[in-house]
Design a protein around this motif. Structure first.
Motif, short mmCIF file in Angstrom:
data_model
loop_
_atom_site.label_atom_id
_atom_site.label_comp_id
_atom_site.label_asym_id
_atom_site.label_seq_id
_atom_site.Cartn_x
_atom_site.Cartn_y
_atom_site.Cartn_z
N LEU A 90 20.30 46.63 13.77
CA LEU A 90 21.31 47.59 13.34
C LEU A 90 21.07 47.84 11.87
O LEU A 90 21.09 46.90 11.07
N ASP A 91 20.86 49.10 11.50
CA ASP A 91 20.52 49.44 10.12
C ASP A 91 21.77 49.49 9.24
O ASP A 91 22.60 50.39 9.36
N SER A 92 21.88 48.52 8.37
CA SER A 92 23.05 48.44 7.47
C SER A 92 23.09 49.60 6.48
O SER A 92 24.14 49.89 5.93
N LYS A 93 21.96 50.26 6.27
CA LYS A 93 21.91 51.39 5.34
C LYS A 93 22.10 52.73 6.04
O LYS A 93 22.03 53.78 5.42
N ASP A 94 22.30 52.71 7.36
CA ASP A 94 22.44 53.94 8.15
C ASP A 94 23.61 53.80 9.13
O ASP A 94 23.46 53.99 10.34
N ASN A 95 24.77 53.44 8.59
CA ASN A 95 26.00 53.38 9.40
C ASN A 95 25.82 52.53 10.66
O ASN A 95 26.31 52.88 11.73
N LYS A 96 25.07 51.43 10.54
CA LYS A 96 24.83 50.49 11.65
C LYS A 96 24.13 51.15 12.85
O LYS A 96 24.31 50.73 14.00
N HIS A 97 23.29 52.17 12.58
CA HIS A 97 22.53 52.81 13.66
C HIS A 97 21.60 51.78 14.30
O HIS A 97 20.93 51.02 13.61
N LYS A 98 21.58 51.74 15.63
CA LYS A 98 20.73 50.77 16.34
C LYS A 98 19.33 51.35 16.53
O LYS A 98 19.15 52.45 17.05
N TYR A 99 18.34 50.58 16.11
CA TYR A 99 16.93 50.91 16.32
C TYR A 99 16.36 49.95 17.34
O TYR A 99 16.52 48.74 17.23
N ASN A 100 15.74 50.50 18.37
CA ASN A 100 15.13 49.69 19.43
C ASN A 100 13.63 49.56 19.20
O ASN A 100 13.02 50.39 18.50
N VAL A 101 13.03 48.56 19.81
CA VAL A 101 11.60 48.35 19.69
C VAL A 101 10.87 49.62 20.14
O VAL A 101 11.19 50.21 21.17
N GLY A 102 9.92 50.07 19.32
CA GLY A 102 9.15 51.27 19.62
C GLY A 102 9.68 52.53 18.97
O GLY A 102 8.98 53.55 18.94
N ASP A 103 10.91 52.49 18.46
CA ASP A 103 11.48 53.67 17.79
C ASP A 103 10.73 53.92 16.48
O ASP A 103 10.27 52.99 15.82
N GLU A 104 10.63 55.21 16.12
CA GLU A 104 10.11 55.54 14.79
C GLU A 104 11.23 55.30 13.78
O GLU A 104 12.40 55.46 14.09
N TYR A 105 10.83 54.90 12.58
CA TYR A 105 11.81 54.64 11.53
C TYR A 105 11.40 55.39 10.28
O TYR A 105 10.23 55.36 9.92
N PRO A 106 12.30 56.08 9.62
CA PRO A 106 13.70 56.27 9.97
C PRO A 106 13.85 57.36 11.03
O PRO A 106 12.92 58.12 11.29
N ARG A 107 15.04 57.46 11.58
CA ARG A 107 15.28 58.50 12.59
C ARG A 107 15.25 59.86 11.92
O ARG A 107 15.34 59.98 10.69
#
Length: 77
Positions: free
Chosen positions: A11-28
């Motif tokens: 959960l990205d603390s710098k992006d309103n707790k947005h959940k990133y799953n394995v394989g996702d590109e970062y940042p959204r």
């Protein structure tokens, strides 16, 4: 610009707790990434004891190395 892929969900603390799953590109899409943030997420987190991101270029190099190794092994047979 370097692109990153998630290797451990978080959960990205710098992006309103947005959940990133394995394989996702970062940042959204629509989000910006600072060099410091990218570096911190690519290193072992002191509390969670995990690395969360990997640079895409590093992954491509690993895949190319694997293909090269496979070719060498086949030619030795």
């Amino acid at each position: 610009m370097t692109k990153y892929v998630v290797i451990n969900e978080f959960l990205d603390s710098k992006d309103n707790k947005h959940k990133y799953n394995v394989g996702d590109e970062y940042p959204r899409e629509g989000k910006r990434l600072s060099k410091n943030r990218a570096e911190s997420l690519c290193e072992m987190h002191p509390v969670h004891k995990k690395v969360f991101l990997k640079a895409v270029e590093e992954l491509k190099s690993t895949e190319n190395d694997k293909k090269t190794t496979e070719k060498v092994e086949k030619s030795d047979e």
